[in-house]
Design a protein around this motif. Structure first.
Motif, mmCIF file in Angstrom:
data_model
loop_
_atom_site.group_PDB
_atom_site.id
_atom_site.type_symbol
_atom_site.label_atom_id
_atom_site.label_comp_id
_atom_site.label_asym_id
_atom_site.label_seq_id
_atom_site.Cartn_x
_atom_site.Cartn_y
_atom_site.Cartn_z
ATOM 1 N N MET A 41 -4.270 -5.246 -6.554
ATOM 2 C CA MET A 41 -4.919 -5.329 -5.254
ATOM 3 C C MET A 41 -5.239 -3.928 -4.767
ATOM 4 S SD MET A 41 -4.868 -8.632 -4.556
ATOM 5 C CE MET A 41 -5.063 -8.772 -2.781
ATOM 6 N N THR A 42 -6.193 -3.830 -3.849
ATOM 7 C CA THR A 42 -6.543 -2.539 -3.269
ATOM 8 C C THR A 42 -6.452 -2.587 -1.758
ATOM 9 O OG1 THR A 42 -8.901 -3.089 -3.184
ATOM 10 C CG2 THR A 42 -8.095 -1.984 -5.178
ATOM 11 N N CYS A 43 -6.195 -1.440 -1.164
ATOM 12 C CA CYS A 43 -6.154 -1.288 0.294
ATOM 13 C C CYS A 43 -6.932 -0.020 0.625
ATOM 14 C CB CYS A 43 -4.706 -1.204 0.783
ATOM 15 S SG CYS A 43 -4.537 -1.083 2.579
ATOM 16 N N HIS A 44 -7.909 -0.138 1.526
ATOM 17 C CA HIS A 44 -8.872 0.931 1.846
ATOM 18 C C HIS A 44 -9.288 1.721 0.602
ATOM 19 C CE1 HIS A 44 -4.789 2.396 3.160
ATOM 20 N NE2 HIS A 44 -5.078 3.369 2.328
ATOM 21 N N GLY A 45 -9.622 0.971 -0.469
ATOM 22 C CA GLY A 45 -10.169 1.570 -1.676
ATOM 23 C C GLY A 45 -9.150 2.113 -2.659
ATOM 24 N N GLU A 46 -7.859 2.047 -2.307
ATOM 25 C CA GLU A 46 -6.812 2.573 -3.179
ATOM 26 C C GLU A 46 -6.009 1.422 -3.780
ATOM 27 O OE1 GLU A 46 -6.501 5.689 -4.006
ATOM 28 O OE2 GLU A 46 -8.099 6.359 -2.650
ATOM 29 N N THR A 47 -5.585 1.604 -5.037
ATOM 30 C CA THR A 47 -4.800 0.573 -5.716
ATOM 31 C C THR A 47 -3.418 0.441 -5.081
ATOM 32 O OG1 THR A 47 -5.950 1.006 -7.800
ATOM 33 C CG2 THR A 47 -3.837 -0.160 -7.927
ATOM 34 N N MET A 48 -3.012 -0.791 -4.799
ATOM 35 C CA MET A 48 -1.696 -1.050 -4.232
ATOM 36 C C MET A 48 -0.676 -1.193 -5.355
ATOM 37 S SD MET A 48 -2.872 -3.860 -1.338
ATOM 38 C CE MET A 48 -1.385 -3.723 -0.316
ATOM 39 N N GLU A 49 0.580 -0.897 -5.071
ATOM 40 C CA GLU A 49 1.617 -1.003 -6.091
ATOM 41 C C GLU A 49 2.327 -2.350 -5.984
ATOM 42 O OE1 GLU A 49 5.426 1.108 -3.822
ATOM 43 O OE2 GLU A 49 4.368 2.189 -5.429
ATOM 44 N N PRO A 50 2.666 -2.956 -7.120
ATOM 45 C CA PRO A 50 3.381 -4.240 -7.073
ATOM 46 C C PRO A 50 4.817 -4.055 -6.594
ATOM 47 C CG PRO A 50 3.205 -3.463 -9.330
ATOM 48 C CD PRO A 50 2.402 -2.513 -8.501
ATOM 49 N N VAL A 51 5.290 -5.013 -5.819
ATOM 50 C CA VAL A 51 6.693 -5.032 -5.393
ATOM 51 C C VAL A 51 7.462 -5.836 -6.435
ATOM 52 C CG1 VAL A 51 8.299 -5.708 -3.581
ATOM 53 C CG2 VAL A 51 6.003 -4.907 -2.981
ATOM 54 N N THR A 52 8.458 -5.233 -7.055
ATOM 55 C CA THR A 52 9.123 -5.869 -8.193
ATOM 56 C C THR A 52 10.432 -6.555 -7.847
ATOM 57 O OG1 THR A 52 10.211 -3.773 -8.770
ATOM 58 C CG2 THR A 52 8.082 -4.259 -9.830
ATOM 59 N N CYS A 61 0.835 -1.182 0.000
ATOM 60 C CA CYS A 61 0.000 0.000 0.000
ATOM 61 C C CYS A 61 0.880 1.246 0.000
ATOM 62 C CB CYS A 61 -0.915 0.004 1.226
ATOM 63 S SG CYS A 61 -1.986 1.457 1.326
ATOM 64 N N VAL A 62 0.504 2.243 -0.795
ATOM 65 C CA VAL A 62 1.310 3.468 -0.887
ATOM 66 C C VAL A 62 1.033 4.404 0.283
ATOM 67 C CG1 VAL A 62 1.481 3.335 -3.390
ATOM 68 C CG2 VAL A 62 -0.438 4.559 -2.365
ATOM 69 N N ASP A 63 -0.024 4.124 1.065
ATOM 70 C CA ASP A 63 -0.391 5.020 2.163
ATOM 71 C C ASP A 63 -0.138 4.447 3.546
ATOM 72 O OD1 ASP A 63 -1.325 7.060 0.449
ATOM 73 O OD2 ASP A 63 -3.233 6.004 0.211
ATOM 74 N N CYS A 64 -0.030 3.110 3.641
ATOM 75 C CA CYS A 64 0.219 2.498 4.948
ATOM 76 C C CYS A 64 1.247 1.385 4.786
ATOM 77 C CB CYS A 64 -1.084 1.968 5.564
ATOM 78 S SG CYS A 64 -1.803 0.569 4.689
ATOM 79 N N ASN A 65 1.490 0.647 5.829
ATOM 80 C CA ASN A 65 2.513 -0.396 5.796
ATOM 81 C C ASN A 65 1.976 -1.757 5.379
ATOM 82 O OD1 ASN A 65 4.572 1.341 6.678
ATOM 83 N ND2 ASN A 65 3.990 1.044 8.830
ATOM 84 N N ASN A 66 0.764 -1.809 4.859
ATOM 85 C CA ASN A 66 0.163 -3.094 4.510
ATOM 86 C C ASN A 66 0.858 -3.708 3.300
ATOM 87 O OD1 ASN A 66 -1.632 -5.240 4.623
ATOM 88 N ND2 ASN A 66 -3.167 -4.216 3.362
ATOM 89 N N VAL A 67 1.190 -5.011 3.415
ATOM 90 C CA VAL A 67 1.804 -5.774 2.330
ATOM 91 C C VAL A 67 1.043 -7.085 2.199
ATOM 92 C CG1 VAL A 67 3.905 -6.904 1.508
ATOM 93 C CG2 VAL A 67 4.073 -4.766 2.769
#
Length: 207
Positions: free
Chosen positions: A52-63, A35-41
């Motif tokens: 994937m989404t976290c609290h309605g926001e799109t999460m970024e892939p870890v490459t 998640c770009v806004d919190c520490n969720n992985v």
């Protein structure tokens, strides 16, 4: 610090030239998102259209993994995650590969006493990796044979079990990080090791 230094207990520490390499995660059978806004992985074994989404926001892939995690061996995963001893793992894999097999047939294939094999077979059945059934003998009577559970069921059950193990490991890492923060802000003469183990033991005793 050199590429390979010894800790005070003689343990070898891995350095940049060790066999561990950074892992490119873009072509893996799994995907990790942050998640770009919190520490969720999160980890997923399926291709998620749109991510994937976290609290309605799109999460970024870890490459990539910047820690250079060593790729695990399937035997080591089963030993570590499920607590299977080597003998139990050998018996389980033999049944999965060549079953159904009786305890006597397993004893012929493996270098273990039949009594030891029976003990681990019962534990593997209770654990949920193997099933037991009875096979009628042509000469009369029957013999207990063991075989693996349905492969799709095994895949799901072992994945769930591994995720539970991984979640417990992640919780330990989170506790360690929180303890590190507390230690930095505390006025103590004890080292981080002593502070961590004291707090950790106290938390676990209340679980």
């Amino acid at each position: 610090m050199s590429n390979e230094d010894s800790d005070s207990d003689g343990t070898r520490l891995s350095g940049p030239s060790d066999e561990r390499q950074q892992i490119d995660l873009r072509d893996r059978e799994y995907a990790i998102y942050r998640c770009v806004d919190c520490n969720n992985v999160v980890l997923t074994m399926q291709d998620c259209d749109g991510g994937m989404t976290c609290h309605g926001e799109t999460m970024e892939p870890v490459t990539e993994s910047t820690l250079g995690v060593r790729t695990p061996d399937i035997r080591q995963v089963l030993l570590d995650a499920f607590g299977l001893p080597k003998a139990g793992l050998d018996i389980c894999l033999c049944v999965i590969g060549d079953g159904p097999l009786s305890p006597g047939e397993l004893a012929d294939r493996l270098d273990y006493e039949e009594g030891t094999i029976r003990k681990y077979l019962n534990e593997l059945v209770e654990f949920g990796l193997l099933q037991k059934s009875q096979l009628n003998r042509e000469s009369g009577g029957f013999v207990n044979v063991y075989h693996s559970i349905d492969l799709d069921e095994m895949r799901e059950e072992t994945l769930v079990g591994f995720y539970v193990w991984a979640g417990e490991a992640a919780s330990l890492i989170e506790e360690a990080n929180l303890t590190k923060e507390d230690y930095r802000g505390a006025d103590t003469e004890d080292g981080l090791n002593e502070v961590f183990w004291e707090q950790f033991a106290g938390k676990r005793s209340h679980d």
